[in-house]
Scaffold this active site. Structure first.
Site, PDB file in Angstrom:
ATOM      1  N   GLU A   1      -2.712  11.824   2.280  1.00 50.59           N
ATOM      2  CA  GLU A   1      -3.478  11.397   3.541  1.00 50.59           C
ATOM      3  C   GLU A   1      -3.265  12.391   4.549  1.00 50.59           C
ATOM      4  O   GLU A   1      -2.384  12.594   4.932  1.00 50.59           O
ATOM      5  CB  GLU A   1      -3.189  10.076   3.558  1.00 50.59           C
TER       6      GLU A   1
ATOM      7  N   GLU B   1       0.730  -1.268   0.161  1.00 53.68           N
ATOM      8  CA  GLU B   1       0.266   0.049  -0.164  1.00 53.68           C
ATOM      9  C   GLU B   1       0.745   1.354  -0.063  1.00 53.68           C
ATOM     10  O   GLU B   1       1.954   1.356   0.910  1.00 53.68           O
ATOM     11  CB  GLU B   1      -0.907   0.027   1.227  1.00 53.68           C
TER      12      GLU B   1
END
Length: 450
Positions: A258, A253
């Protein structure tokens, strides 16, 4: 600004160069047809020489020979320099190709006399310490092939709408394509950019409707670029633009953009299976700061770090996340995955490199990345596989909800509990739909290069 340098020199030779016609590639003018002295008998001393951008077939050949011949054939270390020269007695064009410090050359003679160099251009960049010095008038070129572009009114054609329960336990109902359009949660701005929103009904008893998109293009290495104009903000929000592989976390990932709540600093992270780490000596290779100060900060294995992975926060740019990013008109995020590892850059709206604007990205010219994960201790082709891009906006959940009462982190001075007067994230989100008017994505494009 790049192509005219070599083109000017070549144009001066056009009357004498009838034996070597020119053709336009994606980013430069080169002599054509190519010279290729490679062979198929496994002789690693016979290097291929291309007098223009290699074709995909030729690049596959280089990759295959890398496997059998070693690092000298790495695409990332390939350097080509073309010199155009003129003289009072004629003209000449020379092309040299260095691979991992091994140099070969091919030239096209167009006349006699003593040559005087007039232009030099570098077609591929080099990280090899044994390559020739870079001339001061060199223009850097790196060959990337655009395999997918999501932009304009066709933006949503590149994505699947993911409408299952949020695995991070947010209080959202991700919508199908029909649900998203019917509820006005996706659309286009006046500028023609894609919009992805959160439901703003004032009071809900359960979850708020939201959007999660999964890219249809999978990639194993390459370059992913996001031009974002606006991102979701506000207490309770947890927006992300990221990449993910199968069988999490073993497919890897990569969190590119974010954060949560009222953070002002972006957090780049990777999450992997056991064995991937950040070398402690590599922290000078990126401008961000590790999110943790203990030894676990260097361990990227999700199951060994309570799903934290290796986080690097951009503490230097308050316009790279949240309200600061939106006020500045957004910018471009770029994630490069190659033999050297994984790197992430951010460029504000007024500082986007010309090569990006011209769709000819040259990462080697971008300077120090915000985050870098070196392949020396985390081979990206071992720990990452078949990734695809994802947009989502969840609410509360395992991160935004768990830090509801925490302040003094990532540029957020007060806790959301203190700012809103609500004891829990969930109670605030369910009672204040008007507070989520700014919880939307506006995206100019997502581009994926191989």
């Amino acid at each position: 600004m790049h192509a005219p340098i070599l083109f000017t020199a070549l144009a001066a030779l056009s009357t004498a160069a009838t034996a070597a016609p020119l053709h336009r590639t994606r980013s430069q003018w080169w002599p054509y047809p190519p010279t290729d002295n490679s062979n198929n008998n496994g002789d690693c001393a016979a290097l291929p020489v291309y007098a223009r951008e290699p074709t995909p077939e030729e690049m596959h050949r280089l990759a295959a020979r890398q496997a059998s011949c070693g690092e000298g054939y790495r695409r990332a270390n390939a350097t080509a320099s073309a010199s155009a020269s003129t003289s009072n007695g004629g003209s000449g064009i020379g092309l040299g190709l260095g691979l991992g410090g091994i140099s070969v050359g091919v030239s096209l003679g167009l006349g006699g006399g003593d040559a005087t160099p007039t232009a030099t251009t570098t077609a591929w960049t080099s990280t090899s310490t044994s390559s020739a010095p870079t001339p001061s008038n060199t223009v850097v070129r790196e060959w990337y092939t655009l395999v997918d572009e999501a932009s304009g009114t066709s933006f949503f054609d590149s994505w699947d709408f993911w409408n299952y329960d949020d695995p991070t336990h947010g209080i959202v109902d991700y919508q199908s394509a029909s649900g998203a359009w019917d509820n006005g949660l996706v659309g286009f701005s006046e500028a023609g950019n894609a919009l992805m929103k959160v439901e703003t009904t004032q009071t809900v008893s359960g979850n708020r409707k939201s959007i999660r998109l999964h890219g249809k293009t999978t990639f194993n290495g390459g370059l992913v670029m996001l031009d974002v104009v606006h991102m979701p903000v506000g207490c309770g929000t947890w927006p992300a633009f990221w990449a993910n592989g199968p069988n999490w976390p073993y497919g890897g990932e990569i969190d590119i953009l974010e954060g949560v709540n009222e953070y002002t600093e972006n957090q780049v992270s990777i999450h992997t299976g056991s064995g991937c780490t950040i070398p402690q000596s590599s922290t000078s290779s990126f401008s961000g700061q590790l999110t943790l100060s203990d030894p676990s900060a260097y361990n990227c294995a999700s199951y060994e770090t309570a799903n934290q992975g290796c986080g690097i926060r951009d503490t230097n740019n308050q316009a790279a996340y949240g309200r600061g990013l939106n006020a500045a008109g957004g910018g471009v995020y770029a994630m490069l995955w190659n033999e050297d590892g994984i790197k992430v850059w951010f460029f504000g709206r007024n500082n986007i490199p010309s090569d990006i604007q011209q769709s000819n990205p040259a990462p080697s010219t971008w300077g120090t990345p915000v985050a870098a994960y070196a392949s020396t201790s985390c081979n990206p082709f071992e720990y990452f596989k078949d990734n695809f891009a994802i947009f989502d906006t969840t609410l509360c959940g395992d991160w935004a909800g768990n830090v509801w009462n925490t302040g003094g982190v990532a540029g957020q001075s007060q806790s959301c509990a203190a700012m809103t007067g609500y004891d829990t994230c969930e109670s605030y989100v369910r009672a204040n739909g008007d507070k989520f008017q700014e919880a939307y994505w506006e995206v100019n494009y997502v581009k994926i290069y191989s």
